[in-house]
Design a protein around this motif. Structure first.
Motif, PDB file in Angstrom:
ATOM      1  N   ALA A 223       0.826  -1.199   0.000  1.00  0.00           N
ATOM      2  CA  ALA A 223       0.000   0.000   0.000  1.00  0.00           C
ATOM      3  C   ALA A 223       0.863   1.253   0.000  1.00  0.00           C
ATOM      4  O   ALA A 223       1.943   1.288   0.590  1.00  0.00           O
ATOM      5  CB  ALA A 223      -0.907  -0.005   1.228  1.00  0.00           C
ATOM      6  N   GLU A 224       0.370   2.281  -0.674  1.00  0.00           N
ATOM      7  CA  GLU A 224       1.005   3.588  -0.636  1.00  0.00           C
ATOM      8  C   GLU A 224       0.105   4.524   0.145  1.00  0.00           C
ATOM      9  O   GLU A 224      -1.097   4.303   0.261  1.00  0.00           O
ATOM     10  CB  GLU A 224       1.228   4.119  -2.049  1.00  0.00           C
ATOM     11  N   GLY A 225       0.682   5.569   0.660  1.00  0.00           N
ATOM     12  CA  GLY A 225      -0.099   6.519   1.435  1.00  0.00           C
ATOM     13  C   GLY A 225      -0.979   7.382   0.545  1.00  0.00           C
ATOM     14  O   GLY A 225      -1.051   7.208  -0.666  1.00  0.00           O
ATOM     15  N   GLY A 226      -1.630   8.325   1.165  1.00  0.00           N
ATOM     16  CA  GLY A 226      -2.517   9.207   0.425  1.00  0.00           C
ATOM     17  C   GLY A 226      -3.237  10.149   1.360  1.00  0.00           C
ATOM     18  O   GLY A 226      -2.905  10.273   2.541  1.00  0.00           O
ATOM     19  N   ARG A 227      -4.238  10.802   0.837  1.00  0.00           N
ATOM     20  CA  ARG A 227      -4.998  11.772   1.626  1.00  0.00           C
ATOM     21  C   ARG A 227      -5.703  11.081   2.790  1.00  0.00           C
ATOM     22  O   ARG A 227      -6.281  10.011   2.627  1.00  0.00           O
ATOM     23  CB  ARG A 227      -6.034  12.434   0.711  1.00  0.00           C
ATOM     24  N   PRO A 228      -5.656  11.647   4.006  1.00  0.00           N
ATOM     25  CA  PRO A 228      -6.350  11.035   5.149  1.00  0.00           C
ATOM     26  C   PRO A 228      -7.860  11.062   4.950  1.00  0.00           C
ATOM     27  O   PRO A 228      -8.398  11.920   4.238  1.00  0.00           O
ATOM     28  CB  PRO A 228      -5.918  11.899   6.336  1.00  0.00           C
ATOM     29  N   GLU A 244      -2.591   9.620   6.529  1.00  0.00           N
ATOM     30  CA  GLU A 244      -2.031   9.537   5.179  1.00  0.00           C
ATOM     31  C   GLU A 244      -0.933   8.481   5.056  1.00  0.00           C
ATOM     32  O   GLU A 244      -0.640   8.010   3.966  1.00  0.00           O
ATOM     33  CB  GLU A 244      -1.502  10.895   4.744  1.00  0.00           C
ATOM     34  N   THR A 245      -0.330   8.076   6.176  1.00  0.00           N
ATOM     35  CA  THR A 245       0.757   7.090   6.111  1.00  0.00           C
ATOM     36  C   THR A 245       0.300   5.687   6.472  1.00  0.00           C
ATOM     37  O   THR A 245       1.118   4.781   6.606  1.00  0.00           O
ATOM     38  CB  THR A 245       1.901   7.491   7.057  1.00  0.00           C
ATOM     39  N   GLN A 246      -1.000   5.477   6.623  1.00  0.00           N
ATOM     40  CA  GLN A 246      -1.528   4.173   7.020  1.00  0.00           C
ATOM     41  C   GLN A 246      -2.570   3.702   6.018  1.00  0.00           C
ATOM     42  O   GLN A 246      -3.313   4.505   5.461  1.00  0.00           O
ATOM     43  CB  GLN A 246      -2.150   4.271   8.421  1.00  0.00           C
ATOM     44  N   SER A 247      -2.608   2.393   5.767  1.00  0.00           N
ATOM     45  CA  SER A 247      -3.638   1.852   4.885  1.00  0.00           C
ATOM     46  C   SER A 247      -4.921   1.634   5.678  1.00  0.00           C
ATOM     47  O   SER A 247      -4.915   1.585   6.913  1.00  0.00           O
ATOM     48  CB  SER A 247      -3.185   0.530   4.265  1.00  0.00           C
ATOM     49  N   GLY A 294     -19.307   0.238  -9.908  1.00  0.00           N
ATOM     50  CA  GLY A 294     -20.427   0.029  -8.987  1.00  0.00           C
ATOM     51  C   GLY A 294     -20.174   0.619  -7.617  1.00  0.00           C
ATOM     52  O   GLY A 294     -21.119   0.966  -6.885  1.00  0.00           O
ATOM     53  N   GLY A 295     -18.912   0.727  -7.216  1.00  0.00           N
ATOM     54  CA  GLY A 295     -18.562   1.385  -5.961  1.00  0.00           C
ATOM     55  C   GLY A 295     -19.021   0.673  -4.714  1.00  0.00           C
ATOM     56  O   GLY A 295     -19.200   1.310  -3.666  1.00  0.00           O
ATOM     57  N   ARG A 296     -19.195  -0.640  -4.767  1.00  0.00           N
ATOM     58  CA  ARG A 296     -19.711  -1.376  -3.613  1.00  0.00           C
ATOM     59  C   ARG A 296     -18.705  -2.366  -3.033  1.00  0.00           C
ATOM     60  O   ARG A 296     -19.000  -3.077  -2.093  1.00  0.00           O
ATOM     61  CB  ARG A 296     -21.015  -2.101  -3.981  1.00  0.00           C
ATOM     62  N   LEU A 297     -17.492  -2.423  -3.598  1.00  0.00           N
ATOM     63  CA  LEU A 297     -16.435  -3.285  -3.081  1.00  0.00           C
ATOM     64  C   LEU A 297     -15.112  -2.533  -3.138  1.00  0.00           C
ATOM     65  O   LEU A 297     -14.865  -1.764  -4.072  1.00  0.00           O
ATOM     66  CB  LEU A 297     -16.311  -4.570  -3.903  1.00  0.00           C
ATOM     67  N   MET A 298     -14.248  -2.802  -2.151  1.00  0.00           N
ATOM     68  CA  MET A 298     -12.910  -2.221  -2.200  1.00  0.00           C
ATOM     69  C   MET A 298     -11.921  -3.162  -1.528  1.00  0.00           C
ATOM     70  O   MET A 298     -12.274  -3.940  -0.639  1.00  0.00           O
ATOM     71  CB  MET A 298     -12.870  -0.847  -1.533  1.00  0.00           C
ATOM     72  N   ALA A 299     -10.667  -3.085  -1.977  1.00  0.00           N
ATOM     73  CA  ALA A 299      -9.580  -3.837  -1.359  1.00  0.00           C
ATOM     74  C   ALA A 299      -8.977  -2.973  -0.258  1.00  0.00           C
ATOM     75  O   ALA A 299      -8.323  -1.970  -0.532  1.00  0.00           O
ATOM     76  CB  ALA A 299      -8.527  -4.198  -2.402  1.00  0.00           C
ATOM     77  N   THR A 300      -9.222  -3.353   0.985  1.00  0.00           N
ATOM     78  CA  THR A 300      -8.796  -2.501   2.100  1.00  0.00           C
ATOM     79  C   THR A 300      -7.277  -2.415   2.236  1.00  0.00           C
ATOM     80  O   THR A 300      -6.766  -1.496   2.867  1.00  0.00           O
ATOM     81  CB  THR A 300      -9.379  -3.015   3.429  1.00  0.00           C
ATOM     82  N   CYS A 301      -6.553  -3.345   1.618  1.00  0.00           N
ATOM     83  CA  CYS A 301      -5.093  -3.341   1.794  1.00  0.00           C
ATOM     84  C   CYS A 301      -4.415  -2.232   1.007  1.00  0.00           C
ATOM     85  O   CYS A 301      -3.346  -1.751   1.410  1.00  0.00           O
ATOM     86  CB  CYS A 301      -4.496  -4.695   1.426  1.00  0.00           C
ATOM     87  N   VAL A 302      -4.982  -1.819  -0.123  1.00  0.00           N
ATOM     88  CA  VAL A 302      -4.304  -0.805  -0.955  1.00  0.00           C
ATOM     89  C   VAL A 302      -5.186   0.381  -1.325  1.00  0.00           C
ATOM     90  O   VAL A 302      -4.675   1.483  -1.543  1.00  0.00           O
ATOM     91  CB  VAL A 302      -3.747  -1.437  -2.247  1.00  0.00           C
ATOM     92  N   SER A 303      -6.493   0.170  -1.444  1.00  0.00           N
ATOM     93  CA  SER A 303      -7.369   1.247  -1.916  1.00  0.00           C
ATOM     94  C   SER A 303      -7.694   2.227  -0.801  1.00  0.00           C
ATOM     95  O   SER A 303      -7.638   1.893   0.388  1.00  0.00           O
ATOM     96  CB  SER A 303      -8.652   0.654  -2.503  1.00  0.00           C
ATOM     97  N   ARG A 304      -8.066   3.445  -1.193  1.00  0.00           N
ATOM     98  CA  ARG A 304      -8.345   4.502  -0.236  1.00  0.00           C
ATOM     99  C   ARG A 304      -9.644   5.206  -0.616  1.00  0.00           C
ATOM    100  O   ARG A 304     -10.322   4.789  -1.567  1.00  0.00           O
ATOM    101  CB  ARG A 304      -7.188   5.516  -0.193  1.00  0.00           C
ATOM    102  N   ALA A 305      -9.958   6.274   0.094  1.00  0.00           N
ATOM    103  CA  ALA A 305     -11.169   7.039  -0.164  1.00  0.00           C
ATOM    104  C   ALA A 305     -10.856   8.295  -0.967  1.00  0.00           C
ATOM    105  O   ALA A 305      -9.848   8.965  -0.726  1.00  0.00           O
ATOM    106  CB  ALA A 305     -11.848   7.433   1.138  1.00  0.00           C
ATOM    107  N   ARG A 306     -11.709   8.589  -1.925  1.00  0.00           N
ATOM    108  CA  ARG A 306     -11.661   9.895  -2.603  1.00  0.00           C
ATOM    109  C   ARG A 306     -12.481  10.908  -1.820  1.00  0.00           C
ATOM    110  O   ARG A 306     -12.180  12.096  -1.816  1.00  0.00           O
ATOM    111  CB  ARG A 306     -12.188   9.784  -4.023  1.00  0.00           C
TER     112      ARG A 306
END
Length: 314
Positions: A223-228, A244-247, A294-306
């Motif tokens: 995983a890479e970081g991103g916006r909190p 931002e530094t945590q998945s 569809g926006g109803r599934l996500m991979a919690t290990c790498v994906s984040r929120a917009r």
């Protein structure tokens, strides 16, 4: 869930391979490690003074070696801490916890020939492939792409791999198209390395008419970081902040929430979790475009929120 159980182990030794590369050797505290399939990875749990890392690394030891496991880790400048902790703080004799080996990158059993293409540290799963392919008498080529500065390091790592191995530096290298052209019917290609390199290998194979079933890749990046953002758990009503530094997966684990996982790199789909509300920034390699839309599934290990808030079906 981390494949049912963790195996207590100790650091048996650490070998410096180059300025940013180290090999870490582990031994079980009791008994023997499970047999690993070629291309398997393990989850290593590292407990620092302020946080815990659970990172996946490819095994570089032969699959039938059970008295010890080994991994090779690059110290990444922009790491979120795991590679820095390994390189800077782990010492021989230190205790770690290791998950049983899992294989998401197997050797195709019916392939007539195997083309292995590694990029940088992406060589690691192929180090466990080679002894198996040699023992089977299988036809294969291994092409390792790296910087000119690291050609010596990788040639030394592959010194015992035998014929059919080529290390390509930056100033003298064959293109992926050249490597994949005129291969016999039934050849399979496997690639592991930076995303851009793997995409280029896939594109070259498709342009040459290779069937999709003969193209294999392993995404080794975590995983890479991103916006909190903030997460609300719909069933319990709990709210968590993801810095931002945590998945997202790490935030769930830190909060003591059971969160299924396996690869921690968006490649297996074990951590897919339902999303009730919010906009997702997808970074996985398993969901279809239709599922993403569809926006109803996500991979919690790498994906984040917009969006500022996600509501999960947990």
């Amino acid at each position: 869930m981390i494949l049912d159980r963790l195996i207590p182990a100790r650091v048996a030794g650490i070998d410096s391979l180059g300025p940013t590369l180290k090999r870490f050797r582990f031994e079980p505290e009791s008994g023997r490690f499970p047999t690993a399939a070629p291309g398997a990875h393990i989850l290593v749990t590292l407990r620092g003074p302020e946080r815990v890392w659970k990172n996946a690394y490819s095994l570089v030891t032969p699959p039938d070696q059970r008295d010890g496991y080994a991994i090779i880790v690059r110290r990444v400048r922009d790491s979120r801490g795991g590679s820095h902790f390994l390189h800077d703080h782990l010492r021989p004799g230190d205790r770690v916890e290791i998950g049983p080996p899992a294989s998401l990158f197997p050797i195709a059993s019916l392939a007539r020939r195997h083309i292995l293409i590694g990029g940088g540290i992406g060589l690691t799963p192929f180090l466990s492939y080679v002894p198996v392919l040699r023992a089977r008498g299988a036809a294969f080529e291994l092409h390792q792409y790296c910087t000119d500065e690291e050609t010596g390091i990788f040639r030394e790592l592959l010194a015992e791999a035998g014929a059919g191995v080529t290390v390509h530096g930056e100033t003298s290298r064959r293109s992926f198209t050249e490597v994949l052209t005129d291969q016999p019917l039934g050849t399979h290609v496997y690639t592991c390395g930076p995303a851009g390199m793997m995409e280029a290998v896939e594109a070259a194979a498709r342009d040459l008419g290779w069937p999709e079933a003969a193209i294999h890749k392993e995404s080794f990046g975590g995983a890479e970081g991103g916006r909190p953002f903030r997460v609300t758990l719909a069933r319990s009503g709990r709210t968590l902040d993801v810095p931002e530094t945590q998945s997202l997966l790490e935030a769930l684990e830190t909060a003591g929430i059971e969160a299924p996982c396996l690869c921690r790199g968006g490649a297996c789909g074990v951590c897919l979790t339902g999303v009730v509300d919010g906009e997702i920034e997808h970074r996985d390699h398993v969901l279809t475009e239709e599922e993403r839309a569809g926006g109803r599934l996500m991979a919690t290990c790498v994906s984040r929120a917009r969006s500022d808030v996600l509501v999960l079906d947990l």
